[in-house]
Design a protein around this motif. Sequence first.
Motif, PDB file in Angstrom:
ATOM      1  N   TYR A 100      54.384  32.141  52.009  1.00 56.38           N
ATOM      2  CA  TYR A 100      55.432  32.822  52.779  1.00 56.38           C
ATOM      3  C   TYR A 100      54.838  33.488  54.015  1.00 56.38           C
ATOM      4  O   TYR A 100      55.349  33.330  55.138  1.00 56.38           O
ATOM      5  N   MET A 101      53.757  34.242  53.825  1.00 58.55           N
ATOM      6  CA  MET A 101      53.142  34.937  54.959  1.00 58.55           C
ATOM      7  C   MET A 101      52.541  33.943  55.949  1.00 58.55           C
ATOM      8  O   MET A 101      52.626  34.151  57.169  1.00 58.55           O
ATOM      9  N   LYS A 102      51.949  32.863  55.445  1.00 59.36           N
ATOM     10  CA  LYS A 102      51.365  31.868  56.344  1.00 59.36           C
ATOM     11  C   LYS A 102      52.450  31.184  57.168  1.00 59.36           C
ATOM     12  O   LYS A 102      52.260  30.918  58.363  1.00 59.36           O
ATOM     13  N   ILE A 107      53.219  32.903  41.743  1.00 61.95           N
ATOM     14  CA  ILE A 107      53.909  33.867  42.609  1.00 61.95           C
ATOM     15  C   ILE A 107      52.983  34.365  43.714  1.00 61.95           C
ATOM     16  O   ILE A 107      53.382  34.455  44.892  1.00 61.95           O
ATOM     17  N   LEU A 108      51.756  34.678  43.367  1.00 62.34           N
ATOM     18  CA  LEU A 108      50.796  35.134  44.376  1.00 62.34           C
ATOM     19  C   LEU A 108      50.558  34.054  45.434  1.00 62.34           C
ATOM     20  O   LEU A 108      50.506  34.340  46.638  1.00 62.34           O
ATOM     21  N   MET A 151      47.157  43.404  41.039  1.00 60.72           N
ATOM     22  CA  MET A 151      47.427  42.303  41.959  1.00 60.72           C
ATOM     23  C   MET A 151      48.841  42.395  42.523  1.00 60.72           C
ATOM     24  O   MET A 151      49.069  42.120  43.709  1.00 60.72           O
ATOM     25  N   LEU A 152      49.793  42.809  41.675  1.00 57.88           N
ATOM     26  CA  LEU A 152      51.167  42.977  42.161  1.00 57.88           C
ATOM     27  C   LEU A 152      51.240  44.096  43.189  1.00 57.88           C
ATOM     28  O   LEU A 152      51.957  43.987  44.194  1.00 57.88           O
ATOM     29  N   ARG A 153      50.501  45.173  42.964  1.00 56.84           N
ATOM     30  CA  ARG A 153      50.472  46.273  43.928  1.00 56.84           C
ATOM     31  C   ARG A 153      49.869  45.811  45.254  1.00 56.84           C
ATOM     32  O   ARG A 153      50.351  46.174  46.328  1.00 56.84           O
ATOM     33  N   MET A 154      48.828  44.988  45.175  1.00 55.82           N
ATOM     34  CA  MET A 154      48.220  44.469  46.404  1.00 55.82           C
ATOM     35  C   MET A 154      49.206  43.570  47.152  1.00 55.82           C
ATOM     36  O   MET A 154      49.320  43.635  48.381  1.00 55.82           O
ATOM     37  N   MET A 155      49.949  42.742  46.390  1.00 56.26           N
ATOM     38  CA  MET A 155      50.945  41.884  47.027  1.00 56.26           C
ATOM     39  C   MET A 155      52.033  42.722  47.684  1.00 56.26           C
ATOM     40  O   MET A 155      52.509  42.408  48.780  1.00 56.26           O
ATOM     41  N   LEU A 156      52.422  43.806  47.026  1.00 52.27           N
ATOM     42  CA  LEU A 156      53.421  44.702  47.588  1.00 52.27           C
ATOM     43  C   LEU A 156      52.923  45.337  48.880  1.00 52.27           C
ATOM     44  O   LEU A 156      53.672  45.435  49.872  1.00 52.27           O
TER      45      LEU A 156
END
Length: 374
Positions: free
Chosen positions: A239-241, A232-233, A328-333
Amino acid sequence: MARLCSAVCGADVFDPDYRINPLTIFVLLAINSYLICTGYTIYVDIYIERDWTKVLQALCLLGSAVQGYCKLLNGIWKKHTHRFLINELLEIYEKYDKYDADYRCYLSKSLDTVTYIIKIILVVYAGSVIGIISVVPIYRLLFHENIFVMQFLLPGIDPETEFGYIVMNCMHCTCIFFGAFGNFAADTFFFTYVSQIPLLANIMKCKFRDLNEELEELDMQDTRYKTVFKDILQWHQKYMKFISTVKDIYFWVVLVEMSTIALSIASTLFCLLLGKWVGGHGYLIYCFVILYLYCGLGTMVEISNDDVINSCYTDVIWYKLPVPEKKMLRMMLMMAQNTTGLTVGAVMPLTMNTGLQLTKAIYTWTMMLINFIN
């Protein structure tokens, strides 16, 4: 279809062996010739005929020519980036077509969206070209009036003679032909890239679902959920790239498109209100459709970014994750919240609201021009 149209203009940049060829040079010369002839026409209108309304006639199709020029150079200059985006999409479809029904459903919806958009722009381009060109023989047969496809003059050619009339219309049709094929191919590629961004967001939802299934059956000694979470990460980074690559490759194209299409709409609307350009109705419809398609796709990207944020909040059982994964999920958010959509230069976002603001500005400019003439 898009590759075929781009090959007609000598710009099939998706061919690994593509090189600038004689057809590419011919198209570049044709665009430069059109720009020179338009400059000559404006000079004649201002300093010889002293008719300012004809200047606006000459500017009507100038926007499409500048757009085509920018798109052609962009495709040639950044051909490797275009190939990267297409290869990314092909890999996604080949990989996730083998997954379960949810993945395949999102793939199918995305393909339907692309097909629908391409059909719209194909009908718009074909209708506009046929409408602009067909007016010339119709007026000649029914009203015995000589009108021209486009509004630029050729130096040394007298438009009042039969020979000059035929030569100029042949030159006009050539410019319309290559311009339609080139702009259609470039717009098709852009719409194809952007319309896939919601697919990437939807696949992330499916990956969150897979993670939830692993967490529901979690054995503290089993680390399968870590593999899914890592995927997922990595997918969010993809997605961002993908969005940043589309933004970089089309930064100048979108800026030129929005600025010149506003000029084209204002000039065409002005000429139609004064009855100066009979074939302008089809071109005006084309400009408005392309304007709102671009803005609509920009809004689609913003909605996809919001969907990714909502997925991080609601589509994952985050409270069952261990502390390192929660961080890590918080950072992705946080990264998802800072992901921006498409922009018109660095001035404003490319959204439907921007399209409405441009429409209001076009109306204001047109009314000012009419009041000035009156």
